[in-house]
Design a protein around this motif. Structure first.
Motif, PDB file in Angstrom:
ATOM      1  N   SER A   1      15.726   0.631  -8.587  1.00  0.00           N
ATOM      2  CA  SER A   1      16.345  -0.393  -7.753  1.00  0.00           C
ATOM      3  C   SER A   1      16.578   0.134  -6.331  1.00  0.00           C
ATOM      4  O   SER A   1      16.334  -0.567  -5.366  1.00  0.00           O
ATOM      5  CB  SER A   1      17.649  -0.907  -8.365  1.00  0.00           C
ATOM      6  N   SER A   2      17.026   1.385  -6.182  1.00  0.00           N
ATOM      7  CA  SER A   2      17.225   1.929  -4.844  1.00  0.00           C
ATOM      8  C   SER A   2      15.882   2.222  -4.183  1.00  0.00           C
ATOM      9  O   SER A   2      15.728   2.052  -2.982  1.00  0.00           O
ATOM     10  CB  SER A   2      18.092   3.183  -4.882  1.00  0.00           C
ATOM     11  N   ASN A   3      14.905   2.648  -4.971  1.00  0.00           N
ATOM     12  CA  ASN A   3      13.570   2.901  -4.456  1.00  0.00           C
ATOM     13  C   ASN A   3      12.933   1.604  -3.951  1.00  0.00           C
ATOM     14  O   ASN A   3      12.311   1.582  -2.894  1.00  0.00           O
ATOM     15  CB  ASN A   3      12.706   3.528  -5.552  1.00  0.00           C
ATOM     16  N   GLU A   4      13.103   0.526  -4.686  1.00  0.00           N
ATOM     17  CA  GLU A   4      12.577  -0.774  -4.274  1.00  0.00           C
ATOM     18  C   GLU A   4      13.241  -1.231  -2.981  1.00  0.00           C
ATOM     19  O   GLU A   4      12.574  -1.744  -2.089  1.00  0.00           O
ATOM     20  CB  GLU A   4      12.793  -1.822  -5.370  1.00  0.00           C
ATOM     21  N   GLN A   5      14.537  -1.042  -2.874  1.00  0.00           N
ATOM     22  CA  GLN A   5      15.273  -1.419  -1.671  1.00  0.00           C
ATOM     23  C   GLN A   5      14.808  -0.597  -0.477  1.00  0.00           C
ATOM     24  O   GLN A   5      14.595  -1.129   0.611  1.00  0.00           O
ATOM     25  CB  GLN A   5      16.785  -1.250  -1.889  1.00  0.00           C
ATOM     26  N   GLU A   6      14.626   0.699  -0.686  1.00  0.00           N
ATOM     27  CA  GLU A   6      14.149   1.578   0.380  1.00  0.00           C
ATOM     28  C   GLU A   6      12.759   1.145   0.847  1.00  0.00           C
ATOM     29  O   GLU A   6      12.493   1.072   2.045  1.00  0.00           O
ATOM     30  CB  GLU A   6      14.101   3.017  -0.133  1.00  0.00           C
ATOM     31  N   ASN A   7      11.876   0.849  -0.103  1.00  0.00           N
ATOM     32  CA  ASN A   7      10.527   0.394   0.242  1.00  0.00           C
ATOM     33  C   ASN A   7      10.570  -0.914   1.018  1.00  0.00           C
ATOM     34  O   ASN A   7       9.790  -1.116   1.950  1.00  0.00           O
ATOM     35  CB  ASN A   7       9.657   0.232  -1.004  1.00  0.00           C
ATOM     36  N   LYS A   8      11.459  -1.789   0.638  1.00  0.00           N
ATOM     37  CA  LYS A   8      11.579  -3.084   1.319  1.00  0.00           C
ATOM     38  C   LYS A   8      12.053  -2.877   2.759  1.00  0.00           C
ATOM     39  O   LYS A   8      11.497  -3.452   3.690  1.00  0.00           O
ATOM     40  CB  LYS A   8      12.545  -3.990   0.543  1.00  0.00           C
ATOM     41  N   VAL A   9      13.065  -2.048   2.948  1.00  0.00           N
ATOM     42  CA  VAL A   9      13.601  -1.794   4.290  1.00  0.00           C
ATOM     43  C   VAL A   9      12.545  -1.124   5.163  1.00  0.00           C
ATOM     44  O   VAL A   9      12.308  -1.533   6.305  1.00  0.00           O
ATOM     45  CB  VAL A   9      14.885  -0.928   4.219  1.00  0.00           C
ATOM     46  N   LEU A  10      11.879  -0.097   4.623  1.00  0.00           N
ATOM     47  CA  LEU A  10      10.841   0.582   5.390  1.00  0.00           C
ATOM     48  C   LEU A  10       9.657  -0.344   5.658  1.00  0.00           C
ATOM     49  O   LEU A  10       9.058  -0.297   6.732  1.00  0.00           O
ATOM     50  CB  LEU A  10      10.372   1.847   4.671  1.00  0.00           C
ATOM     51  N   GLY A  11       9.330  -1.170   4.688  1.00  0.00           N
ATOM     52  CA  GLY A  11       8.250  -2.132   4.876  1.00  0.00           C
ATOM     53  C   GLY A  11       8.555  -3.113   5.991  1.00  0.00           C
ATOM     54  O   GLY A  11       7.716  -3.361   6.863  1.00  0.00           O
ATOM     55  N   GLU A  12       9.749  -3.663   5.978  1.00  0.00           N
ATOM     56  CA  GLU A  12      10.134  -4.602   7.042  1.00  0.00           C
ATOM     57  C   GLU A  12      10.106  -3.918   8.405  1.00  0.00           C
ATOM     58  O   GLU A  12       9.627  -4.481   9.387  1.00  0.00           O
ATOM     59  CB  GLU A  12      11.526  -5.171   6.763  1.00  0.00           C
ATOM     60  N   ALA A  13      10.598  -2.684   8.462  1.00  0.00           N
ATOM     61  CA  ALA A  13      10.599  -1.940   9.725  1.00  0.00           C
ATOM     62  C   ALA A  13       9.165  -1.703  10.204  1.00  0.00           C
ATOM     63  O   ALA A  13       8.857  -1.918  11.378  1.00  0.00           O
ATOM     64  CB  ALA A  13      11.331  -0.607   9.556  1.00  0.00           C
ATOM     65  N   PHE A  14       8.301  -1.270   9.293  1.00  0.00           N
ATOM     66  CA  PHE A  14       6.910  -1.000   9.670  1.00  0.00           C
ATOM     67  C   PHE A  14       6.231  -2.253  10.191  1.00  0.00           C
ATOM     68  O   PHE A  14       5.622  -2.229  11.262  1.00  0.00           O
ATOM     69  CB  PHE A  14       6.126  -0.433   8.479  1.00  0.00           C
ATOM     70  N   TRP A  15       6.330  -3.348   9.457  1.00  0.00           N
ATOM     71  CA  TRP A  15       5.617  -4.562   9.857  1.00  0.00           C
ATOM     72  C   TRP A  15       6.189  -5.166  11.137  1.00  0.00           C
ATOM     73  O   TRP A  15       5.447  -5.735  11.931  1.00  0.00           O
ATOM     74  CB  TRP A  15       5.558  -5.562   8.703  1.00  0.00           C
ATOM     75  N   ASN A  16       7.481  -4.994  11.366  1.00  0.00           N
ATOM     76  CA  ASN A  16       8.054  -5.439  12.642  1.00  0.00           C
ATOM     77  C   ASN A  16       7.517  -4.592  13.795  1.00  0.00           C
ATOM     78  O   ASN A  16       7.174  -5.125  14.851  1.00  0.00           O
ATOM     79  CB  ASN A  16       9.580  -5.376  12.613  1.00  0.00           C
ATOM     80  N   LEU A  17       7.453  -3.270  13.584  1.00  0.00           N
ATOM     81  CA  LEU A  17       6.971  -2.392  14.646  1.00  0.00           C
ATOM     82  C   LEU A  17       5.499  -2.633  14.978  1.00  0.00           C
ATOM     83  O   LEU A  17       5.130  -2.686  16.150  1.00  0.00           O
ATOM     84  CB  LEU A  17       7.174  -0.922  14.279  1.00  0.00           C
ATOM     85  N   VAL A  18       4.654  -2.786  13.956  1.00  0.00           N
ATOM     86  CA  VAL A  18       3.225  -2.977  14.260  1.00  0.00           C
ATOM     87  C   VAL A  18       2.997  -4.295  14.993  1.00  0.00           C
ATOM     88  O   VAL A  18       2.098  -4.400  15.823  1.00  0.00           O
ATOM     89  CB  VAL A  18       2.310  -2.856  13.015  1.00  0.00           C
ATOM     90  N   LYS A  19       3.853  -5.256  14.710  1.00  0.00           N
ATOM     91  CA  LYS A  19       3.760  -6.538  15.424  1.00  0.00           C
ATOM     92  C   LYS A  19       4.193  -6.351  16.887  1.00  0.00           C
ATOM     93  O   LYS A  19       3.513  -6.811  17.802  1.00  0.00           O
ATOM     94  CB  LYS A  19       4.650  -7.560  14.722  1.00  0.00           C
ATOM     95  N   LEU A  20       5.322  -5.667  17.107  1.00  0.00           N
ATOM     96  CA  LEU A  20       5.819  -5.437  18.460  1.00  0.00           C
ATOM     97  C   LEU A  20       4.841  -4.620  19.300  1.00  0.00           C
ATOM     98  O   LEU A  20       4.663  -4.878  20.490  1.00  0.00           O
ATOM     99  CB  LEU A  20       7.177  -4.731  18.422  1.00  0.00           C
ATOM    100  N   TYR A  21       4.218  -3.621  18.678  1.00  0.00           N
ATOM    101  CA  TYR A  21       3.288  -2.755  19.391  1.00  0.00           C
ATOM    102  C   TYR A  21       1.878  -3.353  19.464  1.00  0.00           C
ATOM    103  O   TYR A  21       1.027  -2.823  20.174  1.00  0.00           O
ATOM    104  CB  TYR A  21       3.238  -1.368  18.750  1.00  0.00           C
ATOM    105  N   GLY A  22       1.627  -4.398  18.715  1.00  0.00           N
ATOM    106  CA  GLY A  22       0.324  -5.052  18.758  1.00  0.00           C
ATOM    107  C   GLY A  22      -0.786  -4.263  18.102  1.00  0.00           C
ATOM    108  O   GLY A  22      -1.947  -4.354  18.514  1.00  0.00           O
TER     109      GLY A  22
END
Length: 139
Positions: A14-35
């Motif tokens: 459950s904590s691993n899934e939460q960590e993956n979700k948070v890191l996933g959201e951060a990654f996809w937000n950053l790649v969008k911002l950086y283009g």
């Protein structure tokens, strides 16, 4: 405490899934911002380019469940943090830095430097992070 809450606390997934979700959201937000395009996204994650796989990850806002991928996202977050500290009032520089020529990399563009040798993408990503750490601390 209910049995359901106890299971959540003792279930490492459950904590691993939460960590993956948070890191996933951060990654996809950053790649969008950086283009970053999909080839660049794959290189940053250290995975083989597969358009559908990347789309699925992006749609679900997750990254592959792998320590290497988490480390890569952490490096990318560190790069972003350093750029925001170095250029606090200029988002154009922050979000354009990874795609502009940099003297610190012999005039190379950082994302191209990472993609130049995909087998070396992790150490190259780490070297960019270290260089920005050095620049930020030297100021």
């Amino acid at each position: 405490m209910s049995l359901k809450n106890l299971r959540k606390q003792t279930n490492p997934n459950s904590s691993n899934e939460q960590e993956n979700k948070v890191l996933g959201e951060a990654f996809w937000n950053l790649v969008k911002l950086y283009g970053f395009n999909q080839m660049e996204q794959a290189a940053l994650l250290g995975i083989k380019y597969n358009r559908q796989r990347l789309k699925d990850f992006s749609d679900d806002q997750v990254i592959p469940d792998d320590v290497d991928k988490k480390y890569r996202v952490g490096l990318l977050l560190g790069i972003h943090k350093n750029l925001r500290i170095l250029f606090p009032h200029n988002k154009e520089i922050v979000y354009g830095w990874m795609k502009s020529s940099q003297a610190d990399f012999n005039g190379k563009i950082p994302i191209e430097y990472i993609m130049e040798n995909l087998d070396e993408s992790l150490p190259r990503l780490a070297s960019i992070r270290r260089r920005l750490d050095y620049i930020r601390c030297a100021e």
